[in-house]
Write a protein that holds these residues in place. Sequence first.
Motif, PDB file in Angstrom:
ATOM      1  N   ASN A 124      18.448 -30.100  18.958  1.00 28.00           N
ATOM      2  CA  ASN A 124      18.413 -30.206  17.492  1.00 28.00           C
ATOM      3  C   ASN A 124      17.309 -29.330  16.891  1.00 28.00           C
ATOM      4  N   THR A 125      17.238 -28.103  17.376  1.00 27.74           N
ATOM      5  CA  THR A 125      16.232 -27.173  16.873  1.00 27.74           C
ATOM      6  C   THR A 125      16.883 -25.917  16.307  1.00 27.74           C
ATOM      7  N   PHE A 126      16.238 -25.362  15.308  1.00 31.98           N
ATOM      8  CA  PHE A 126      16.605 -24.070  14.743  1.00 31.98           C
ATOM      9  C   PHE A 126      15.545 -23.061  15.149  1.00 31.98           C
ATOM     10  N   GLU A 127      16.006 -21.872  15.496  1.00 36.63           N
ATOM     11  CA  GLU A 127      15.100 -20.751  15.771  1.00 36.63           C
ATOM     12  C   GLU A 127      15.455 -19.630  14.814  1.00 36.63           C
ATOM     13  N   PHE A 128      14.453 -19.082  14.158  1.00 30.31           N
ATOM     14  CA  PHE A 128      14.650 -17.923  13.293  1.00 30.31           C
ATOM     15  C   PHE A 128      14.269 -16.684  14.081  1.00 30.31           C
ATOM     16  N   LYS A 129      15.167 -15.720  14.127  1.00 26.70           N
ATOM     17  CA  LYS A 129      14.976 -14.509  14.917  1.00 26.70           C
ATOM     18  C   LYS A 129      14.902 -13.296  13.997  1.00 26.70           C
ATOM     19  N   ARG A 130      14.087 -12.331  14.368  1.00 29.00           N
ATOM     20  CA  ARG A 130      13.996 -11.038  13.688  1.00 29.00           C
ATOM     21  C   ARG A 130      14.117  -9.952  14.734  1.00 29.00           C
ATOM     22  N   VAL A 131      14.926  -8.937  14.432  1.00 33.42           N
ATOM     23  CA  VAL A 131      15.076  -7.816  15.352  1.00 33.42           C
ATOM     24  C   VAL A 131      15.049  -6.500  14.579  1.00 33.42           C
ATOM     25  N   GLU A 132      14.441  -5.515  15.208  1.00 32.80           N
ATOM     26  CA  GLU A 132      14.428  -4.164  14.644  1.00 32.80           C
ATOM     27  C   GLU A 132      15.822  -3.565  14.807  1.00 32.80           C
ATOM     28  N   TYR A 133      16.202  -2.686  13.911  1.00 29.70           N
ATOM     29  CA  TYR A 133      17.454  -1.950  14.055  1.00 29.70           C
ATOM     30  C   TYR A 133      17.258  -0.574  13.432  1.00 29.70           C
ATOM     31  N   ASP A 134      18.198   0.302  13.643  1.00 26.35           N
ATOM     32  CA  ASP A 134      18.101   1.683  13.167  1.00 26.35           C
ATOM     33  C   ASP A 134      18.424   1.733  11.672  1.00 26.35           C
ATOM     34  N   ILE A 135      17.397   1.548  10.862  1.00 24.93           N
ATOM     35  CA  ILE A 135      17.581   1.515   9.411  1.00 24.93           C
ATOM     36  C   ILE A 135      18.036   2.879   8.899  1.00 24.93           C
ATOM     37  N   ASP A 136      17.503   3.960   9.460  1.00 24.62           N
ATOM     38  CA  ASP A 136      17.916   5.297   9.025  1.00 24.62           C
ATOM     39  C   ASP A 136      19.421   5.489   9.184  1.00 24.62           C
ATOM     40  N   MET A 137      19.947   5.075  10.329  1.00 27.85           N
ATOM     41  CA  MET A 137      21.371   5.235  10.573  1.00 27.85           C
ATOM     42  C   MET A 137      22.192   4.342   9.623  1.00 27.85           C
ATOM     43  N   ALA A 138      21.741   3.102   9.436  1.00 27.41           N
ATOM     44  CA  ALA A 138      22.468   2.191   8.545  1.00 27.41           C
ATOM     45  C   ALA A 138      22.482   2.726   7.118  1.00 27.41           C
ATOM     46  N   ALA A 139      21.342   3.219   6.652  1.00 29.69           N
ATOM     47  CA  ALA A 139      21.266   3.770   5.295  1.00 29.69           C
ATOM     48  C   ALA A 139      22.140   5.009   5.163  1.00 29.69           C
ATOM     49  N   THR A 140      22.126   5.863   6.172  1.00 33.94           N
ATOM     50  CA  THR A 140      22.961   7.068   6.146  1.00 33.94           C
ATOM     51  C   THR A 140      24.432   6.702   6.029  1.00 33.94           C
ATOM     52  N   LYS A 141      24.863   5.695   6.763  1.00 32.17           N
ATOM     53  CA  LYS A 141      26.266   5.263   6.676  1.00 32.17           C
ATOM     54  C   LYS A 141      26.602   4.747   5.281  1.00 32.17           C
ATOM     55  N   ILE A 142      25.667   4.049   4.653  1.00 32.58           N
ATOM     56  CA  ILE A 142      25.883   3.571   3.281  1.00 32.58           C
ATOM     57  C   ILE A 142      26.022   4.763   2.338  1.00 32.58           C
ATOM     58  N   PHE A 143      25.128   5.747   2.458  1.00 27.43           N
ATOM     59  CA  PHE A 143      25.180   6.931   1.591  1.00 27.43           C
ATOM     60  C   PHE A 143      26.479   7.707   1.809  1.00 27.43           C
ATOM     61  N   GLU A 144      26.858   7.882   3.081  1.00 27.64           N
ATOM     62  CA  GLU A 144      28.077   8.640   3.389  1.00 27.64           C
ATOM     63  C   GLU A 144      29.340   7.929   2.902  1.00 27.64           C
ATOM     64  N   ALA A 145      29.298   6.614   2.844  1.00 26.13           N
ATOM     65  CA  ALA A 145      30.449   5.843   2.364  1.00 26.13           C
ATOM     66  C   ALA A 145      30.514   5.812   0.836  1.00 26.13           C
ATOM     67  N   LYS A 146      29.515   6.441   0.211  1.00 26.90           N
ATOM     68  CA  LYS A 146      29.436   6.512  -1.250  1.00 26.90           C
ATOM     69  C   LYS A 146      29.366   5.125  -1.900  1.00 26.90           C
ATOM     70  N   LEU A 147      28.691   4.199  -1.196  1.00 26.71           N
ATOM     71  CA  LEU A 147      28.387   2.899  -1.791  1.00 26.71           C
ATOM     72  C   LEU A 147      27.193   3.078  -2.717  1.00 26.71           C
ATOM     73  N   GLU A 148      26.848   2.048  -3.437  1.00 21.88           N
ATOM     74  CA  GLU A 148      25.702   2.152  -4.335  1.00 21.88           C
ATOM     75  C   GLU A 148      24.474   2.567  -3.531  1.00 21.88           C
ATOM     76  N   ARG A 149      23.771   3.604  -4.001  1.00 14.07           N
ATOM     77  CA  ARG A 149      22.656   4.162  -3.250  1.00 14.07           C
ATOM     78  C   ARG A 149      21.536   3.149  -3.016  1.00 14.07           C
ATOM     79  N   ASN A 150      21.347   2.232  -3.974  1.00 13.02           N
ATOM     80  CA  ASN A 150      20.247   1.294  -3.778  1.00 13.02           C
ATOM     81  C   ASN A 150      20.494   0.369  -2.586  1.00 13.02           C
ATOM     82  N   PHE A 151      21.755   0.184  -2.151  1.00 13.76           N
ATOM     83  CA  PHE A 151      22.028  -0.610  -0.957  1.00 13.76           C
ATOM     84  C   PHE A 151      21.381   0.034   0.266  1.00 13.76           C
TER      85      PHE A 151
END
Length: 159
Positions: A124-151
């Motif tokens: 009956n426990t909750f664990e909160f996890k944080r992990v690093e990820y490739d933010i540059d790649m994720a942002a590039t995919k958002i820009f290339e998909a022509k989604l809102e730039r602030n995303f």
Amino acid sequence: HLMDWSRSVPITVVTLAHAIAAPFASRQLAAQSSALVDSIRTAIGTAAPAEAAACLEQLADITLIGHSHLCKVFALKPGEVRELPARDFQLQPGYKYIVSVGSVGQPRDYDNRASFTVFDTDSNTFEFKRVEYDIDMAATKIFEAKLERNFGHRLFIGV
């Protein structure tokens, strides 16, 4: 296309093992949501204990909130509402919990790492996890998909 899809997804509440309800609470769906989900969303988004307390009788023992982009926890019992820090904790008898489980994309709590929650039904426990990820790649995919730039831009600072 993603925004159109997000707006079209109905809010659902599912009862799982351990009396868990799991509303999918997109901000774009406020007009379609029940009063309960509205109150929970307001409580999570504003850290408003009074809003959380208004939900107490309608809540399952554990209510998981997705799509809020925040890690937050409220522990509730009659006459008491506490906002707990978003860190590992064990369920206490007599309380109901609202747990906003984090965000593996678009975190908005000023921590740009992906976040998620693990619930151990044996302890009956909750664990909160944080992990690093490739933010540059994720942002590039958002820009290339022509989604809102602030995303894409907000990924770098976690807002």
